[in-house]
Design a protein around this motif. Sequence first.
Motif, mmCIF file in Angstrom:
data_model
loop_
_atom_site.group_PDB
_atom_site.id
_atom_site.type_symbol
_atom_site.label_atom_id
_atom_site.label_comp_id
_atom_site.label_asym_id
_atom_site.label_seq_id
_atom_site.Cartn_x
_atom_site.Cartn_y
_atom_site.Cartn_z
ATOM 1 N N GLY A 78 0.775 -1.345 0.071
ATOM 2 C CA GLY A 78 -0.124 -0.006 -0.081
ATOM 3 C C GLY A 78 1.002 1.304 0.050
ATOM 4 O O GLY A 78 0.271 2.352 0.039
ATOM 5 N N ALA A 79 2.238 1.186 0.097
ATOM 6 C CA ALA A 79 2.910 2.303 -0.023
ATOM 7 C C ALA A 79 2.868 3.116 -1.297
ATOM 8 O O ALA A 79 2.417 2.581 -2.367
ATOM 9 N N ASP A 80 2.864 4.402 -1.311
ATOM 10 C CA ASP A 80 2.311 5.257 -2.421
ATOM 11 C C ASP A 80 3.663 5.279 -3.514
ATOM 12 O O ASP A 80 3.232 5.352 -4.595
ATOM 13 N N LYS A 81 4.682 5.448 -3.138
ATOM 14 C CA LYS A 81 6.021 5.582 -4.014
ATOM 15 C C LYS A 81 7.296 5.166 -3.443
ATOM 16 O O LYS A 81 7.299 4.925 -2.042
ATOM 17 N N ALA A 82 8.329 5.213 -4.489
ATOM 18 C CA ALA A 82 9.715 4.746 -4.012
ATOM 19 C C ALA A 82 10.900 5.612 -4.552
ATOM 20 O O ALA A 82 10.445 6.020 -5.435
ATOM 21 N N ILE A 83 11.943 5.807 -3.854
ATOM 22 C CA ILE A 83 13.137 6.247 -4.381
ATOM 23 C C ILE A 83 14.149 5.027 -4.184
ATOM 24 O O ILE A 83 14.237 4.416 -3.305
ATOM 25 N N LEU A 84 14.853 4.590 -5.333
ATOM 26 C CA LEU A 84 15.784 3.564 -5.428
ATOM 27 C C LEU A 84 16.991 4.167 -5.515
ATOM 28 O O LEU A 84 17.116 5.114 -6.792
ATOM 29 N N VAL A 85 18.115 4.168 -4.723
ATOM 30 C CA VAL A 85 19.717 4.685 -5.359
ATOM 31 C C VAL A 85 20.202 3.325 -5.612
ATOM 32 O O VAL A 85 20.580 2.253 -4.756
ATOM 33 N N SER A 86 20.850 3.327 -6.593
ATOM 34 C CA SER A 86 21.677 2.212 -7.297
ATOM 35 C C SER A 86 22.614 2.555 -8.030
ATOM 36 O O SER A 86 22.175 3.537 -9.047
ATOM 37 N N ASP A 87 23.772 2.280 -7.698
ATOM 38 C CA ASP A 87 25.034 2.888 -8.568
ATOM 39 C C ASP A 87 26.122 1.998 -8.387
ATOM 40 O O ASP A 87 26.483 1.436 -7.183
ATOM 41 N N GLU A 88 26.785 1.590 -9.577
ATOM 42 C CA GLU A 88 28.094 0.746 -9.384
ATOM 43 C C GLU A 88 29.120 1.408 -8.426
ATOM 44 O O GLU A 88 29.594 0.636 -7.747
ATOM 45 N N LYS A 204 21.187 8.017 -9.147
ATOM 46 C CA LYS A 204 22.432 7.734 -8.906
ATOM 47 C C LYS A 204 23.342 8.634 -7.833
ATOM 48 O O LYS A 204 22.828 9.504 -7.573
ATOM 49 N N VAL A 205 24.436 8.238 -7.666
ATOM 50 C CA VAL A 205 25.345 9.036 -6.705
ATOM 51 C C VAL A 205 25.452 10.522 -6.944
ATOM 52 O O VAL A 205 25.183 11.279 -6.428
ATOM 53 N N ALA A 206 25.480 10.524 -8.331
ATOM 54 C CA ALA A 206 25.653 12.088 -8.972
ATOM 55 C C ALA A 206 24.521 12.808 -8.554
ATOM 56 O O ALA A 206 24.424 14.076 -8.824
ATOM 57 N N ASP A 207 23.339 12.406 -8.550
ATOM 58 C CA ASP A 207 22.025 12.946 -8.401
ATOM 59 C C ASP A 207 21.791 13.348 -6.790
ATOM 60 O O ASP A 207 21.071 14.120 -6.788
ATOM 61 N N LEU A 208 22.790 12.850 -6.065
ATOM 62 C CA LEU A 208 22.501 13.233 -4.726
ATOM 63 C C LEU A 208 23.455 14.162 -4.103
ATOM 64 O O LEU A 208 23.778 14.357 -2.747
ATOM 65 N N ASP A 209 24.211 14.934 -4.817
ATOM 66 C CA ASP A 209 25.267 15.997 -4.297
ATOM 67 C C ASP A 209 26.143 15.180 -3.392
ATOM 68 O O ASP A 209 26.622 15.665 -2.310
ATOM 69 N N LEU A 210 26.454 14.062 -3.778
ATOM 70 C CA LEU A 210 27.460 13.302 -2.889
ATOM 71 C C LEU A 210 28.871 12.722 -3.724
ATOM 72 O O LEU A 210 28.531 12.722 -5.088
ATOM 73 N N SER A 211 30.031 12.822 -3.246
ATOM 74 C CA SER A 211 31.070 12.678 -3.936
ATOM 75 C C SER A 211 31.179 11.142 -4.154
ATOM 76 O O SER A 211 31.044 10.163 -2.971
ATOM 77 N N THR A 212 31.845 10.305 -5.136
ATOM 78 C CA THR A 212 31.995 8.947 -5.066
ATOM 79 C C THR A 212 33.264 8.603 -4.094
ATOM 80 O O THR A 212 33.301 7.274 -3.759
ATOM 81 N N ASP A 213 33.954 9.573 -3.641
ATOM 82 C CA ASP A 213 34.756 9.155 -2.561
ATOM 83 C C ASP A 213 34.173 9.054 -1.201
ATOM 84 O O ASP A 213 35.219 8.394 -0.311
ATOM 85 N N GLU A 214 33.187 9.479 -0.960
ATOM 86 C CA GLU A 214 32.599 9.125 0.275
ATOM 87 C C GLU A 214 31.859 8.083 0.496
ATOM 88 O O GLU A 214 31.391 7.604 1.733
ATOM 89 N N VAL A 215 31.509 7.324 -0.590
ATOM 90 C CA VAL A 215 30.775 5.919 -0.618
ATOM 91 C C VAL A 215 31.811 4.829 -1.171
ATOM 92 O O VAL A 215 32.681 5.031 -1.874
ATOM 93 N N GLY A 216 31.063 3.766 -1.322
ATOM 94 C CA GLY A 216 31.487 2.709 -2.032
ATOM 95 C C GLY A 216 32.854 2.242 -1.397
ATOM 96 O O GLY A 216 33.125 2.517 0.162
ATOM 97 N N TRP A 217 33.802 1.510 -1.828
ATOM 98 C CA TRP A 217 35.149 1.022 -1.346
ATOM 99 C C TRP A 217 35.933 2.321 -0.754
ATOM 100 O O TRP A 217 36.572 2.223 0.142
ATOM 101 N N PRO A 218 35.947 3.424 -1.607
ATOM 102 C CA PRO A 218 36.786 4.509 -1.333
ATOM 103 C C PRO A 218 36.403 5.244 0.090
ATOM 104 O O PRO A 218 37.237 5.601 0.685
ATOM 105 N N GLY A 219 35.172 5.082 0.335
ATOM 106 C CA GLY A 219 34.583 5.935 1.465
ATOM 107 C C GLY A 219 34.526 4.955 2.578
ATOM 108 O O GLY A 219 34.260 5.365 3.758
ATOM 109 N N ALA A 220 34.769 3.673 2.465
ATOM 110 C CA ALA A 220 34.602 2.721 3.637
ATOM 111 C C ALA A 220 35.562 2.945 4.659
ATOM 112 O O ALA A 220 36.824 2.578 4.379
#
Length: 259
Positions: A78-88, A204-220
Motif C-alpha cells: 500500500g505504499a505510495d511511491k519509492a526512491i531507489l538509489v543504485s549505482d556501481e 545515481k550518486v551524482a543525483d545526490l550531491d555526494l562525491s564517489t569518494d564518500e561512498v563505496g570502497w573508497p569511502g568505507a
Amino acid sequence: MNIAVCVKQVPDTSSPGRLDPDTHTLDRAGKLMLDPSDEYGVEMALQLVAAAGDGVVTLVSMAPHGEVTGLRSALAMGADKAILVSDEALQGSDALGTAKVLAKALQRVSADLILAATESTDGYTGTLPVQVAELLGLPSITFAKRVRVEGQKVLVERQTEAGYDEVESPLPAVVTVTAGVVEPRYPSFKGIMAAKNRPIEQLKVADLDLSTDEVGWPGAGQEIISVQPAEARKAGEIVVDEGDGAERIVAFLEQLKVI
Ligand SMILES: Cc1cc2nc3c(=O)[nH]c(=O)nc-3n(C[C@H](O)[C@H](O)[C@H](O)COP(=O)(O)OP(=O)(O)OC[C@H]3O[C@@H](n4cnc5c(N)ncnc54)[C@H](O)[C@@H]3O)c2cc1C
C-alpha cells in the motif's frame, strides 16, 4: 502526514547467504526481496497515515543492480511511491556510506516521520537509522514497540530489558521499530496490480550531491579482514527423570543464572 520508510532489499532469507571470497561481503548478485524486518515499518507507516486521515508513504532504498523486487512488495502492501538509489559506485559501501546515501535521498522527501527497522536481516549492524538521524540533524528513537503521532509529536513505547519507556519527540524524527510493533498485512491481488504502476524514482550518486569518494570502497572506513564460520551447536544434554527431574532442571537454570 508524510512518512518515509527505509526498506532494505536482501538476498532470499530462507537460504544461506554466500560471501564473496575476496571482499568477504555478502553476495547480492541475484534477486533481492523485501527484508522481512522492514514489513513492520511499512505497515506502521500505512496505519499512521490511515489514522491521520491523509498522507503519503514513501519508500527509500539503496540496493545493487537496480533491484526493485522488494520495493514492489512494499508498494503492493500500500505504499505510495519509492526512491531507489543504485549505482556501481556504491559497491563496498559500509554502514556509514549507506547512511550518507539514504540521508541525501530522504532530504528529497521532506518527511514528518522516518521509519526503519531496528536491524536488518543480512547486515544487522543496527546502526544505520541512527546514523541517518545524525546526518539529518534529527532526533531518533530506537526499539519502538508502539508508535503514535499527536500533532507535531511522536509518542513511542520504547522496548527495554525490563519493560518499556514512554518517550516523546518533536517531529520530524527517525524511529526504528521492532518486530511485533504491528502485524504486517499480506498484499492483496488489487495491491499487487496497483504496485506495478506506482512510481519508483531511480537515482545515481551524482543525483545526490555526494562525491564517489564518500561512498563505496573508497569511502568505507571499515574493512572485513577475515570471516570465521560460527561454531557448530553442541548437542544438548538429555536428562532422564528418575524422580529428581524438576530439581535438576532448576539446578541447571541456576547455573545459567536465568533464575
Ligand atoms: C567494509 C564493508 C563493506 C561492505 N560492502 C558491501 C558491499 O559491497 N555490498 C553490499 O551490499 N553491502 C556491503 N556492506 C554491508 C552494507 O554496508 C550494510 O548492509 C549496510 O550498510 C546497512 O547496514 P545494516 O544492514 O547493518 O543496517 P542496520 O543498521 O542493521 O539496518 C537497520 C535498518 O536500516 C534500514 N536500512 C539498512 N540498509 C538499508 C538500505 N540499503 N536501504 C534502505 N534501508 C536500509 C532498514 O530499515 C534496516 O532494517 C559492507 C559493509 C562493510 C562494513
